[in-house]
Motif scaffolding. Structure first.
Motif, PDB file in Angstrom:
ATOM      1  N   ARG A 137      16.189 -46.926  15.533  1.00 55.11           N
ATOM      2  CA  ARG A 137      14.880 -46.686  16.140  1.00 55.11           C
ATOM      3  C   ARG A 137      13.745 -47.315  15.339  1.00 55.11           C
ATOM      4  O   ARG A 137      12.686 -47.633  15.896  1.00 55.11           O
ATOM      5  N   HIS A 138      13.949 -47.479  14.028  1.00 58.35           N
ATOM      6  CA  HIS A 138      12.894 -48.010  13.147  1.00 58.35           C
ATOM      7  C   HIS A 138      13.515 -49.061  12.233  1.00 58.35           C
ATOM      8  O   HIS A 138      13.732 -48.823  11.036  1.00 58.35           O
ATOM      9  N   PRO A 139      13.808 -50.262  12.756  1.00 53.57           N
ATOM     10  CA  PRO A 139      14.584 -51.252  12.007  1.00 53.57           C
ATOM     11  C   PRO A 139      13.918 -51.773  10.736  1.00 53.57           C
ATOM     12  O   PRO A 139      14.600 -52.295   9.869  1.00 53.57           O
ATOM     13  N   GLY A 140      12.618 -51.641  10.610  1.00 54.44           N
ATOM     14  CA  GLY A 140      11.959 -52.132   9.405  1.00 54.44           C
ATOM     15  C   GLY A 140      11.819 -51.110   8.298  1.00 54.44           C
ATOM     16  O   GLY A 140      11.241 -51.397   7.252  1.00 54.44           O
ATOM     17  N   LEU A 141      12.350 -49.912   8.512  1.00 54.41           N
ATOM     18  CA  LEU A 141      12.149 -48.809   7.575  1.00 54.41           C
ATOM     19  C   LEU A 141      13.328 -48.686   6.621  1.00 54.41           C
ATOM     20  O   LEU A 141      14.483 -48.734   7.038  1.00 54.41           O
ATOM     21  N   LEU A 163       9.836 -39.901   2.831  1.00 56.13           N
ATOM     22  CA  LEU A 163      10.185 -38.772   3.693  1.00 56.13           C
ATOM     23  C   LEU A 163      11.533 -38.238   3.221  1.00 56.13           C
ATOM     24  O   LEU A 163      12.548 -38.932   3.301  1.00 56.13           O
ATOM     25  N   LEU A 164      11.534 -37.013   2.719  1.00 58.33           N
ATOM     26  CA  LEU A 164      12.735 -36.370   2.188  1.00 58.33           C
ATOM     27  C   LEU A 164      13.298 -35.433   3.249  1.00 58.33           C
ATOM     28  O   LEU A 164      12.582 -34.583   3.773  1.00 58.33           O
ATOM     29  N   VAL A 165      14.589 -35.592   3.568  1.00 59.16           N
ATOM     30  CA  VAL A 165      15.225 -34.781   4.617  1.00 59.16           C
ATOM     31  C   VAL A 165      16.387 -34.012   4.005  1.00 59.16           C
ATOM     32  O   VAL A 165      17.416 -34.593   3.641  1.00 59.16           O
ATOM     33  N   ASP A 166      16.228 -32.688   3.888  1.00 56.77           N
ATOM     34  CA  ASP A 166      17.255 -31.847   3.268  1.00 56.77           C
ATOM     35  C   ASP A 166      17.105 -30.433   3.815  1.00 56.77           C
ATOM     36  O   ASP A 166      15.997 -29.913   3.885  1.00 56.77           O
ATOM     37  N   ILE A 193      12.516 -55.562   6.517  1.00 53.40           N
ATOM     38  CA  ILE A 193      11.996 -54.544   5.610  1.00 53.40           C
ATOM     39  C   ILE A 193      10.593 -54.161   6.081  1.00 53.40           C
ATOM     40  O   ILE A 193      10.040 -54.790   6.980  1.00 53.40           O
ATOM     41  N   SER A 194      10.025 -53.123   5.474  1.00 64.61           N
ATOM     42  CA  SER A 194       8.701 -52.671   5.901  1.00 64.61           C
ATOM     43  C   SER A 194       7.612 -53.534   5.262  1.00 64.61           C
ATOM     44  O   SER A 194       7.803 -54.105   4.183  1.00 64.61           O
ATOM     45  N   PRO A 195       6.429 -53.638   5.912  1.00 68.69           N
ATOM     46  CA  PRO A 195       5.311 -54.371   5.301  1.00 68.69           C
ATOM     47  C   PRO A 195       4.939 -53.816   3.930  1.00 68.69           C
ATOM     48  O   PRO A 195       4.533 -54.569   3.039  1.00 68.69           O
ATOM     49  N   GLY A 196       5.091 -52.496   3.748  1.00 64.95           N
ATOM     50  CA  GLY A 196       4.807 -51.902   2.441  1.00 64.95           C
ATOM     51  C   GLY A 196       5.755 -52.419   1.370  1.00 64.95           C
ATOM     52  O   GLY A 196       5.350 -52.653   0.226  1.00 64.95           O
ATOM     53  N   ALA A 206      12.764 -34.942  11.268  1.00 66.50           N
ATOM     54  CA  ALA A 206      12.527 -36.281  10.727  1.00 66.50           C
ATOM     55  C   ALA A 206      12.311 -37.294  11.844  1.00 66.50           C
ATOM     56  O   ALA A 206      11.362 -38.097  11.803  1.00 66.50           O
ATOM     57  N   LEU A 207      13.170 -37.261  12.858  1.00 66.39           N
ATOM     58  CA  LEU A 207      13.073 -38.219  13.951  1.00 66.39           C
ATOM     59  C   LEU A 207      11.784 -38.026  14.748  1.00 66.39           C
ATOM     60  O   LEU A 207      11.156 -39.001  15.178  1.00 66.39           O
ATOM     61  N   GLU A 208      11.374 -36.767  14.933  1.00 64.74           N
ATOM     62  CA  GLU A 208      10.118 -36.500  15.636  1.00 64.74           C
ATOM     63  C   GLU A 208       8.928 -37.025  14.841  1.00 64.74           C
ATOM     64  O   GLU A 208       8.007 -37.643  15.391  1.00 64.74           O
ATOM     65  N   LEU A 209       8.950 -36.774  13.536  1.00 66.31           N
ATOM     66  CA  LEU A 209       7.869 -37.236  12.675  1.00 66.31           C
ATOM     67  C   LEU A 209       7.787 -38.757  12.690  1.00 66.31           C
ATOM     68  O   LEU A 209       6.699 -39.338  12.789  1.00 66.31           O
ATOM     69  N   LEU A 210       8.936 -39.413  12.607  1.00 62.79           N
ATOM     70  CA  LEU A 210       8.959 -40.874  12.604  1.00 62.79           C
ATOM     71  C   LEU A 210       8.532 -41.443  13.952  1.00 62.79           C
ATOM     72  O   LEU A 210       7.923 -42.508  14.022  1.00 62.79           O
ATOM     73  N   MET A 211       8.853 -40.756  15.031  1.00 63.85           N
ATOM     74  CA  MET A 211       8.442 -41.213  16.355  1.00 63.85           C
ATOM     75  C   MET A 211       6.919 -41.244  16.457  1.00 63.85           C
ATOM     76  O   MET A 211       6.339 -42.141  17.061  1.00 63.85           O
ATOM     77  N   ASN A 212       6.267 -40.269  15.816  1.00 63.21           N
ATOM     78  CA  ASN A 212       4.809 -40.183  15.863  1.00 63.21           C
ATOM     79  C   ASN A 212       4.129 -41.038  14.810  1.00 63.21           C
ATOM     80  O   ASN A 212       2.969 -41.422  14.965  1.00 63.21           O
ATOM     81  N   ASP A 213       4.859 -41.331  13.727  1.00 65.30           N
ATOM     82  CA  ASP A 213       4.244 -42.062  12.611  1.00 65.30           C
ATOM     83  C   ASP A 213       5.292 -42.915  11.917  1.00 65.30           C
ATOM     84  O   ASP A 213       5.511 -42.808  10.718  1.00 65.30           O
ATOM     85  N   GLY A 214       5.960 -43.794  12.681  1.00 69.11           N
ATOM     86  CA  GLY A 214       7.056 -44.587  12.136  1.00 69.11           C
ATOM     87  C   GLY A 214       6.641 -45.537  11.033  1.00 69.11           C
ATOM     88  O   GLY A 214       7.440 -45.869  10.162  1.00 69.11           O
ATOM     89  N   GLU A 215       5.388 -45.996  11.052  1.00 66.50           N
ATOM     90  CA  GLU A 215       4.930 -46.943  10.043  1.00 66.50           C
ATOM     91  C   GLU A 215       4.263 -46.246   8.866  1.00 66.50           C
ATOM     92  O   GLU A 215       3.750 -46.904   7.969  1.00 66.50           O
TER      93      GLU A 215
END
Length: 215
Positions: free
Chosen positions: A79-83, A10-13, A177-180, A44-53
């Protein structure tokens, strides 16, 4: 197989020309890389809230409307400690790399990087290693191969948990870290060890770790 196959970025600019151009260049040169680009921290935060994983890495511009990348990174990590979260910047500030490391980010990537160099850094991240292309201190010792089979310190940690029967989710939670990222770690470990599957890797790991402890 490219380490970036299936890796989700996810690129945020807030600069559309840079953001969209970079996303297109990354998709062109690494077709297996999944790139989504947004223009603001709120998006970005809205997108992650809906699809954090759904993402493996959030890459934030340092200069963002109403805030900066480090502040936004802190929000994302809370909000997303494993990301995994990284910082990009075109600012001429030699302290940013170190500040990003100290803040717990996994990457600092200058905007001056050419696309092939940026992809090399992203592959490093996809394999579970931090990427600080312009940090103000020495590279993280976790990246140096020191363990059995030439594994890095980080990979040895993953291997110990694997040998203890940990699942990918359990390893991810323990290591923050993330499962990925765990999956990418394991793929790199299996390749270095020459293991055909998880069961063989566990058997080899237990033997190697026992020898390492005895030695």
């Amino acid at each position: 197989m490219d380490a970036l196959d299936g890796f989700a970025l996810l690129l945020v600019d807030d600069h559309p020309l840079f953001r969209d151009g970079l996303a297109a260049a990354l998709r062109h040169q690494a077709p297996g890389l999944r790139v989504q680009a947004v223009g603001s921290p709120a998006e970005a935060l809205e997108l992650l809230m809906n699809d954090g994983e759904g993402f493996d890495l959030v890459l934030l511009d340092y200069r963002l409307p109403g805030t900066d990348g480090l502040r936004c990174a802190a929000q994302v990590m809370e909000r997303h400690p494993g990301l995994g979260v990284g910082l990009m910047s075109g600012a001429d500030d030699p302290t940013l790399g170190r500040r990003a490391q100290d803040a717990g980010l996994v990457a600092y990537l200058p905007k001056t990087l050419e696309v092939p160099a940026l992809l090399a850094q992203l592959r490093q991240l996809a394999e579970g290693e931090p990427a600080f292309a312009d940090a103000a201190r020495a590279p993280d010792a976790d990246q140096a191969p020191t363990g059995p089979y030439g594994l890095t310190v980080r990979q040895v940690d993953v291997l110990r948990m694997l040998a203890s029967g940990g699942s990918n989710k359990e390893i991810a939670r323990e290591m923050g870290i993330s499962p990925g990222t765990v999956k990418n770690h394991l793929n790199a470990i299996f390749t270095k060890m020459g293991a055909a599957n998880r069961t063989q890797a566990v058997m080899m790991a237990r033997s190697a770790l026992e020898q390492d402890a005895a030695g």
